[in-house]
Design a protein around this motif. Structure first.
Motif, mmCIF file in Angstrom:
data_model
loop_
_atom_site.group_PDB
_atom_site.id
_atom_site.type_symbol
_atom_site.label_atom_id
_atom_site.label_comp_id
_atom_site.label_asym_id
_atom_site.label_seq_id
_atom_site.Cartn_x
_atom_site.Cartn_y
_atom_site.Cartn_z
ATOM 1 N N THR A 96 18.742 9.638 8.048
ATOM 2 C CA THR A 96 18.486 8.395 7.325
ATOM 3 C C THR A 96 18.828 7.195 8.212
ATOM 4 O OG1 THR A 96 20.727 8.372 6.416
ATOM 5 C CG2 THR A 96 19.034 9.464 5.115
ATOM 6 N N ASN B 230 13.611 7.620 10.125
ATOM 7 C CA ASN B 230 12.775 6.503 9.709
ATOM 8 C C ASN B 230 13.294 5.179 10.237
ATOM 9 O OD1 ASN B 230 15.022 6.883 7.772
ATOM 10 N ND2 ASN B 230 14.131 5.120 6.724
ATOM 11 N N LYS C 250 13.735 1.188 9.140
ATOM 12 C CA LYS C 250 13.818 0.461 7.870
ATOM 13 C C LYS C 250 12.641 -0.491 7.705
ATOM 14 C CE LYS C 250 18.659 0.784 6.671
ATOM 15 N NZ LYS C 250 19.856 0.059 6.195
ATOM 16 N N ILE D 38 17.959 16.573 4.919
ATOM 17 C CA ILE D 38 18.276 15.153 5.096
ATOM 18 C C ILE D 38 19.751 15.027 5.457
ATOM 19 C CG2 ILE D 38 18.465 12.927 3.937
ATOM 20 C CD1 ILE D 38 16.072 13.705 2.224
ATOM 21 N N ASP E 254 23.044 12.399 6.317
ATOM 22 C CA ASP E 254 23.646 11.072 6.253
ATOM 23 C C ASP E 254 25.139 11.248 6.481
ATOM 24 O OD1 ASP E 254 23.823 8.363 6.029
ATOM 25 O OD2 ASP E 254 23.032 8.234 3.996
ATOM 26 N N ALA F 86 19.881 4.709 0.802
ATOM 27 C CA ALA F 86 19.268 5.288 2.002
ATOM 28 C C ALA F 86 18.741 6.689 1.727
ATOM 29 C CB ALA F 86 20.274 5.306 3.150
ATOM 30 N N ILE F 87 19.489 7.465 0.952
ATOM 31 C CA ILE F 87 19.061 8.824 0.618
ATOM 32 C C ILE F 87 17.804 8.788 -0.242
ATOM 33 C CG2 ILE F 87 19.649 10.882 -0.690
ATOM 34 C CD1 ILE F 87 21.041 10.866 1.929
ATOM 35 N N ASN G 85 15.512 6.497 -0.324
ATOM 36 C CA ASN G 85 14.389 6.116 0.540
ATOM 37 C C ASN G 85 13.920 7.301 1.367
ATOM 38 O OD1 ASN G 85 14.423 3.476 -0.366
ATOM 39 N ND2 ASN G 85 15.709 2.731 1.302
ATOM 40 N N SER G 86 14.865 8.104 1.854
ATOM 41 C CA SER G 86 14.522 9.277 2.657
ATOM 42 C C SER G 86 13.786 10.319 1.828
ATOM 43 C CB SER G 86 15.792 9.887 3.262
ATOM 44 O OG SER G 86 16.441 8.959 4.101
#
Length: 216
Positions: free
Chosen positions: A69, A97, A99, A122, A124, A132-133, A135-136
């Motif tokens: 992330t 990714n 931002k 994923i 982090d 953030a999670i 969005n991932s």
């Protein structure tokens, strides 16, 4: 598992894990504090990658790609990919990714690739609000891949927004499992065996009784 104790030893040595009296973002007064931002040099990130690799392999989860992330998960994904190769001879690709979408060159939002139907882990460091999670998760699902699990460093296992066992994706109405390298139970077990730090155990247990969620 030896590496859990080794991880807590490492965090105490680096002052990432401290005991005392700390006011959290939630407003709670905690007898301990975990600050992963102090892990910021080459030796640290190498060790962190190894701890993630051990945790992933111990979980027996099936996976094809690591996703970091933006931004804290990016070095984690890189170091974990290296550790999986060095310690388990697994050549696992990683991606992460941006931002903001790049408007020149390849004009993409990803470095690396998420491949359709592949299984994604994923990564982090520590989840706070979970933005953030989320969005991932959205990015992975947009690419029609599957999320095997989500891995973080530490789970406080507290009531409210800090509960980290699962994270809900409202759009798909799915709950994704979150696995941490250590949990508050691991920390309690550690203090029980540590003569120097055992004095902090009573306050930690009281705090756990007041704010902790049930074991899962």
């Amino acid at each position: 598992m030896y590496w859990k104790k080794e991880f807590i030893d490492f965090c105490c040595k680096k002052q990432v894990l401290k005991f005392g009296q700390f006011t959290l973002k939630s407003g709670r007064t905690s007898p301990y504090f975990f600050n992963s931002g102090l892990l910021s040099n080459g030796e640290d990130i190498v060790k962190i990658g190894v701890f993630y690799a051990h945790s992933i392999m111990n979980s027996n989860v099936d996976f094809d790609i690591l996703f970091g992330t933006a931004y804290k998960g990016i070095p984690v994904a890189v170091s974990t990919s290296i550790a999986l190769k060095n310690h388990y001879n697994l050549n696992i690709p990683y991606t992460f990714n941006r931002k903001e979408k790049k408007t020149y060159g390849e004009q993409g939002k990803l470095i690396g690739n998420i491949i359709e139907n592949k299984k994604i882990i994923i990564l982090d460091d520590v989840i706070t609000s979970g933005t953030a999670i989320h969005n991932s998760i959205k990015i992975v699902e947009e690419h029609k891949a599957y999320i095997s699990s989500i891995f973080v460093l530490f789970d406080r296992k507290e009531k409210g927004e800090r509960e980290l066992h699962t994270i809900n994706c409202l759009e798909k109405k799915k709950n994704y499992k979150i696995t941490s390298i250590i949990t508050i139970e691991d920390l309690i077990d550690y203090l029980l065996e540590n003569k120097t730090l055992k004095r902090h155990l009573i306050k930690l247990l009281k705090y756990r009784k007041k704010y902790g969620i049930d074991k899962q």
